[in-house]
Design an enzyme around this catalytic site. Structure first.
Site, PDB file in Angstrom:
ATOM      1  N   GLU A  37      92.490 109.759  68.061  1.00 55.43           N
ATOM      2  CA  GLU A  37      91.393 108.820  68.288  1.00 55.43           C
ATOM      3  C   GLU A  37      90.335 108.932  67.193  1.00 55.43           C
ATOM      4  O   GLU A  37      89.766 107.933  66.762  1.00 55.43           O
ATOM      5  CB  GLU A  37      90.761 109.048  69.672  1.00 55.43           C
ATOM      6  CG  GLU A  37      91.673 108.692  70.839  1.00 55.43           C
ATOM      7  CD  GLU A  37      92.021 107.201  70.887  1.00 55.43           C
ATOM      8  OE1 GLU A  37      91.345 106.400  70.219  1.00 55.43           O
ATOM      9  OE2 GLU A  37      92.983 106.838  71.582  1.00 55.43           O
ATOM     10  N   TYR A 120      83.224 105.843  73.074  1.00 60.09           N
ATOM     11  CA  TYR A 120      84.604 105.385  73.056  1.00 60.09           C
ATOM     12  C   TYR A 120      85.586 106.565  73.127  1.00 60.09           C
ATOM     13  O   TYR A 120      86.495 106.591  73.974  1.00 60.09           O
ATOM     14  CB  TYR A 120      84.888 104.549  71.791  1.00 60.09           C
ATOM     15  CG  TYR A 120      86.368 104.403  71.586  1.00 60.09           C
ATOM     16  CD1 TYR A 120      87.095 103.503  72.351  1.00 60.09           C
ATOM     17  CD2 TYR A 120      87.056 105.252  70.704  1.00 60.09           C
ATOM     18  CE1 TYR A 120      88.468 103.417  72.237  1.00 60.09           C
ATOM     19  CE2 TYR A 120      88.430 105.166  70.579  1.00 60.09           C
ATOM     20  CZ  TYR A 120      89.134 104.251  71.344  1.00 60.09           C
ATOM     21  OH  TYR A 120      90.484 104.192  71.243  1.00 60.09           O
ATOM     22  N   ASP A 138      86.703  99.563  72.687  1.00 61.03           N
ATOM     23  CA  ASP A 138      86.515  99.527  71.239  1.00 61.03           C
ATOM     24  C   ASP A 138      86.309  98.071  70.825  1.00 61.03           C
ATOM     25  O   ASP A 138      86.217  97.173  71.681  1.00 61.03           O
ATOM     26  CB  ASP A 138      87.699 100.189  70.509  1.00 61.03           C
ATOM     27  CG  ASP A 138      88.978  99.373  70.646  1.00 61.03           C
ATOM     28  OD1 ASP A 138      88.997  98.391  71.428  1.00 61.03           O
ATOM     29  OD2 ASP A 138      89.975  99.712  69.977  1.00 61.03           O
ATOM     30  N   CYS A 193      95.448  89.400  70.267  1.00 59.87           N
ATOM     31  CA  CYS A 193      94.158  88.706  70.252  1.00 59.87           C
ATOM     32  C   CYS A 193      93.315  89.264  69.103  1.00 59.87           C
ATOM     33  O   CYS A 193      92.258  89.850  69.303  1.00 59.87           O
ATOM     34  CB  CYS A 193      93.448  88.885  71.600  1.00 59.87           C
ATOM     35  SG  CYS A 193      92.047  87.775  71.804  1.00 59.87           S
ATOM     36  N   CYS A 200      97.654  83.025  70.655  1.00 60.17           N
ATOM     37  CA  CYS A 200      97.557  82.611  72.058  1.00 60.17           C
ATOM     38  C   CYS A 200      98.912  82.177  72.620  1.00 60.17           C
ATOM     39  O   CYS A 200      99.195  82.393  73.800  1.00 60.17           O
ATOM     40  CB  CYS A 200      96.543  81.490  72.200  1.00 60.17           C
ATOM     41  SG  CYS A 200      94.887  81.955  71.646  1.00 60.17           S
ATOM     42  N   CYS A 203     100.597  85.131  73.984  1.00 63.52           N
ATOM     43  CA  CYS A 203      99.716  86.110  74.645  1.00 63.52           C
ATOM     44  C   CYS A 203     100.073  86.248  76.130  1.00 63.52           C
ATOM     45  O   CYS A 203     100.194  85.240  76.837  1.00 63.52           O
ATOM     46  CB  CYS A 203      98.269  85.653  74.506  1.00 63.52           C
ATOM     47  SG  CYS A 203      97.123  86.764  75.332  1.00 63.52           S
ATOM     48  N   CYS A 209      93.375  83.109  80.634  1.00 63.95           N
ATOM     49  CA  CYS A 209      92.331  83.304  79.627  1.00 63.95           C
ATOM     50  C   CYS A 209      91.289  82.191  79.725  1.00 63.95           C
ATOM     51  O   CYS A 209      91.609  81.007  79.615  1.00 63.95           O
ATOM     52  CB  CYS A 209      92.945  83.326  78.231  1.00 63.95           C
ATOM     53  SG  CYS A 209      91.709  83.387  76.912  1.00 63.95           S
TER      54      CYS A 209
END
Ligand code: SF4
Length: 301
Positions: A37, A120, A138, A193, A200, A203, A209
């Site tokens: 991370e 985060y 994030d 995204c 899209c 997605c 959405c």
């Protein structure tokens, strides 16, 4: 849209489509996840992969890193960029040894108290290493939630309490399912995204959405001008650090003077490295990576 639908669609898609990344494999420990991370902040996956493997080969536990010098951490960080992360990661390892007996803590408040571990990272470790229910937000997650839930094209730059609350509302109640959904939201933002070219049509949450439902075209994210590197202080700092990383002892000023002609800019870059705790002067005329020398023994965990 129900929150449940959103998380379920994203999680099902993630289980079938997630990238095969080594820090996601079953059995990978909290320390390895924490290292990933930290490295992944501001650095692409492809560059992190070999650095993460090498780092954990050398320092498989916090105690191993804590027992080595900050200078060695900077050397191993190599050219990953933003090398203060290396020093902070070692500071974090020292704190884990001193406060938690060498085990990465699983409590969010204890994670947040570690050096270099922010909002985060603490939640990412709690969720991905310990399967807890926390919103992990994030830039990518903020963007997905903003588009899919609020129906707006893009979120602002900073993580705000409202972002955490909005994401938490989407998480299933059961901790393991919530951790899976958190990973799914991140992956969705990273590979579907995206900021500039959201896909899209493929997605998994398109049907729910809000942005798509509003009938507007896929948002065009902000155009990011490529950051200039050549000629910047960042470049000079990189050149100075490269010489110091290669050296086995203090480096005389005259050697550092050779890396960049502009005296004022070079001095400014060197002073910045000292201020940032990456480099330290040795006597009047030499410099070295911070703490370069025999490691200081730490208390046994
Ligand atoms: S449908 Fe498009 S805008 Fe909505 S979450 Fe998916 S990729 Fe993003």
């Amino acid at each position: 849209m129900t929150e449940h639908t959103f998380a379920t669609l994203a999680s099902r898609w993630y289980e079938r489509n997630a990238r095969d990344l080594p820090w996601r494999k079953p059995g990978v420990g909290a320390w390895a996840i924490l290292v990933s991370e930290v490295m992944l902040q501001q650095t692409p996956v492809v560059r992190v992969l070999p650095a993460w493997e090498a780092w954990l080969d050398r320092w498989p536990t916090p105690a191993a890193l804590a027992g080595d010098t900050p200078a060695e951490a900077i050397r191993m960080w190599g050219r990953l960029g933003y090398p203060r992360r290396a020093v902070r990661l070692r500071d974090c390892a020292v704190a884990i040894v001193e406060r938690h007996g060498g085990e990465v803590p699983d409590r969010l408040d204890q994670l947040l108290a570690l050096p270099g571990v922010g909002t985060y990272t603490a939640r990412a470790v709690a969720a991905f290493a310990y399967g807890q229910r926390h919103p992990v937000v994030d830039t990518n997650v903020r963007r997905v939630v903003c588009r899919a839930v609020a129906g707006e094209p893009d979120a602002g730059p900073a993580t705000r309490p409202a972002d955490l609350a909005a994401t938490e509302e989407l998480l299933p109640a059961e901790p393991a399912a919530a951790a899976l959904a958190s990973a799914a939201f991140m992956e969705l933002g990273a590979v579907v995204c995206t900021a500039r070219a959201p896909r899209c049509a493929v997605c998994p949450v398109e049907s729910v959405c809000a942005w798509r439902a509003s009938g507007q075209a896929a948002p065009a994210g902000p155009t990011r001008r490529p950051q200039r590197y050549a000629g910047t202080d960042r470049q000079v700092r990189g050149l100075l650090l490269a010489v110091l990383r290669e050296a086995t002892g203090p480096v005389p000023h005259q050697r550092l003077d050779q890396v960049w002609q502009d005296d004022v800019q070079r001095a400014r870059a060197l002073a910045g490295l000292v201020t940032d705790g990456l480099v330290e002067p040795v006597g009047e005329e030499s410099f070295r990576l911070v703490g370069d020398g025999p490691p200081v023994p730490l208390p046994q965990p």
